[in-house]
Scaffold this motif. Structure first.
Motif, mmCIF file in Angstrom:
data_model
loop_
_atom_site.group_PDB
_atom_site.id
_atom_site.type_symbol
_atom_site.label_atom_id
_atom_site.label_comp_id
_atom_site.label_asym_id
_atom_site.label_seq_id
_atom_site.Cartn_x
_atom_site.Cartn_y
_atom_site.Cartn_z
ATOM 1 N N GLU A 1 -2.517 20.953 2.372
ATOM 2 C CA GLU A 1 -1.468 21.981 2.388
ATOM 3 C C GLU A 1 -1.097 22.360 0.961
ATOM 4 O OE1 GLU A 1 -0.349 23.571 5.071
ATOM 5 O OE2 GLU A 1 -1.745 22.360 6.244
ATOM 6 N N ILE A 2 -1.158 23.641 0.650
ATOM 7 C CA ILE A 2 -0.874 24.120 -0.698
ATOM 8 C C ILE A 2 0.474 24.815 -0.784
ATOM 9 C CG2 ILE A 2 -1.661 25.653 -2.567
ATOM 10 C CD1 ILE A 2 -3.414 23.148 -2.089
ATOM 11 N N SER A 3 0.870 25.533 0.276
ATOM 12 C CA SER A 3 2.097 26.316 0.164
ATOM 13 C C SER A 3 2.978 26.211 1.395
ATOM 14 C CB SER A 3 1.767 27.784 -0.109
ATOM 15 O OG SER A 3 1.064 28.339 0.972
ATOM 16 N N LEU A 4 4.246 26.485 1.161
ATOM 17 C CA LEU A 4 5.255 26.638 2.203
ATOM 18 C C LEU A 4 5.800 28.042 2.064
ATOM 19 C CD1 LEU A 4 7.487 23.452 1.783
ATOM 20 C CD2 LEU A 4 6.128 24.029 3.772
ATOM 21 N N ALA A 5 6.008 28.720 3.161
ATOM 22 C CA ALA A 5 6.570 30.066 3.096
ATOM 23 C C ALA A 5 7.616 30.219 4.184
ATOM 24 C CB ALA A 5 5.481 31.110 3.260
ATOM 25 N N GLN B 1 14.532 23.783 11.030
ATOM 26 C CA GLN B 1 13.126 23.512 10.769
ATOM 27 C C GLN B 1 12.517 24.518 9.796
ATOM 28 O OE1 GLN B 1 11.782 20.691 11.820
ATOM 29 N NE2 GLN B 1 13.776 20.264 12.684
ATOM 30 N N ALA B 2 13.341 25.346 9.186
ATOM 31 C CA ALA B 2 12.875 26.389 8.288
ATOM 32 C C ALA B 2 13.401 26.152 6.879
ATOM 33 C CB ALA B 2 13.348 27.750 8.801
ATOM 34 N N LEU B 3 12.748 26.780 5.917
ATOM 35 C CA LEU B 3 13.236 26.737 4.541
ATOM 36 C C LEU B 3 14.588 27.434 4.477
ATOM 37 C CD1 LEU B 3 10.010 27.772 2.592
ATOM 38 C CD2 LEU B 3 10.963 25.487 2.824
ATOM 39 N N ARG B 4 15.474 26.905 3.633
ATOM 40 C CA ARG B 4 16.786 27.501 3.417
ATOM 41 C C ARG B 4 17.072 27.502 1.924
ATOM 42 N NH1 ARG B 4 20.583 23.730 6.175
ATOM 43 N NH2 ARG B 4 18.925 22.280 5.768
ATOM 44 N N VAL B 5 18.102 28.231 1.539
ATOM 45 C CA VAL B 5 18.517 28.300 0.145
ATOM 46 C C VAL B 5 19.994 27.950 0.064
ATOM 47 C CG1 VAL B 5 18.865 29.830 -1.817
ATOM 48 C CG2 VAL B 5 16.802 30.031 -0.463
ATOM 49 N N ALA B 6 20.343 27.138 -0.926
ATOM 50 C CA ALA B 6 21.738 26.859 -1.229
ATOM 51 C C ALA B 6 21.998 27.370 -2.644
ATOM 52 C CB ALA B 6 22.016 25.360 -1.147
ATOM 53 N N TYR B 7 23.073 28.133 -2.800
ATOM 54 C CA TYR B 7 23.388 28.692 -4.108
ATOM 55 C C TYR B 7 24.859 28.519 -4.406
ATOM 56 C CZ TYR B 7 24.389 31.907 -7.855
ATOM 57 O OH TYR B 7 24.833 32.435 -9.030
ATOM 58 N N ILE C 1 10.751 33.221 0.606
ATOM 59 C CA ILE C 1 10.642 31.989 -0.186
ATOM 60 C C ILE C 1 9.209 31.504 -0.120
ATOM 61 C CG2 ILE C 1 11.444 29.621 -0.470
ATOM 62 C CD1 ILE C 1 13.930 30.454 1.162
ATOM 63 N N LEU C 2 8.665 31.153 -1.276
ATOM 64 C CA LEU C 2 7.317 30.594 -1.358
ATOM 65 C C LEU C 2 7.375 29.378 -2.275
ATOM 66 C CD1 LEU C 2 4.310 30.847 -0.663
ATOM 67 C CD2 LEU C 2 4.066 32.310 -2.670
ATOM 68 N N VAL C 3 6.900 28.258 -1.780
ATOM 69 C CA VAL C 3 6.805 27.018 -2.562
ATOM 70 C C VAL C 3 5.331 26.648 -2.599
ATOM 71 C CG1 VAL C 3 7.517 24.608 -2.741
ATOM 72 C CG2 VAL C 3 9.088 26.293 -1.745
ATOM 73 N N GLU C 4 4.801 26.469 -3.810
ATOM 74 C CA GLU C 4 3.369 26.207 -3.959
ATOM 75 C C GLU C 4 3.099 24.990 -4.840
ATOM 76 O OE1 GLU C 4 1.240 30.431 -4.093
ATOM 77 O OE2 GLU C 4 2.674 30.127 -5.721
ATOM 78 N N LYS C 5 2.003 24.332 -4.548
ATOM 79 C CA LYS C 5 1.484 23.294 -5.432
ATOM 80 C C LYS C 5 0.649 24.007 -6.493
ATOM 81 C CE LYS C 5 1.047 19.905 -1.730
ATOM 82 N NZ LYS C 5 0.066 19.188 -0.889
ATOM 83 N N ASP C 6 0.970 23.789 -7.736
ATOM 84 C CA ASP C 6 0.247 24.389 -8.864
ATOM 85 C C ASP C 6 -0.678 23.311 -9.431
ATOM 86 O OD1 ASP C 6 -0.626 25.969 -10.925
ATOM 87 O OD2 ASP C 6 1.290 26.054 -11.967
ATOM 88 N N LEU C 7 -1.785 23.107 -8.764
ATOM 89 C CA LEU C 7 -2.662 21.983 -9.100
ATOM 90 C C LEU C 7 -3.700 22.316 -10.156
ATOM 91 C CD1 LEU C 7 -3.131 20.602 -5.491
ATOM 92 C CD2 LEU C 7 -1.400 19.985 -7.187
#
Length: 113
Positions: free
Chosen positions: A86-90, A58-64, A103-109
């Motif tokens: 909702e503007i961001s996910l952290a 249920q959390a953000l993850r990274v694949a590299y 990790i931060l994912v944001e809407k750049d509106l």
């Protein structure tokens, strides 16, 4: 989509069009050419994943992999983030040697008139 990497922080900012693409397709990606040839590029993406019952899923993850970096967002979390308010996910991912990747994912509106 903008990618910013600084120290142990990874940040993605998506335009309104990219947010709509993510909502529709479950994935949005960009490619940065770093050197000549097909192996000389970096692809970075935001990708929705299937929900799982475990808390870790249920959390953000990274694949590299070499040349490809993806931020993985569980479907339920993605659905919440796509709501207009909702503007961001952290999130934070535990790495080796006790280090964390933020990790931060944001809407750049931008500004709306």
């Amino acid at each position: 989509m903008k990618l910013r990497i600084e120290d142990n922080t990874l940040r993605l900012r998506l335009s309104e069009e990219e947010v709509a693409q993510f909502a529709q397709a479950g994935r949005v990606a960009a490619v940065v050419p770093l050197a000549p040839g097909p192996d000389g590029q970096l692809t970075y993406a935001l990708q929705r994943t299937d929900d799982d019952s475990t808390a870790a899923a249920q959390a953000l993850r990274v694949a590299y992999t070499p040349g490809a970096l993806s931020v993985l967002v569980p479907a339920g979390l993605a659905q919440d983030w796509l709501q207009p308010a909702e503007i961001s996910l952290a999130g934070t991912v535990d790495m080796t040697d006790g280090q964390e990747l933020r990790i931060l994912v944001e809407k750049d509106l931008g500004c709306r008139h």
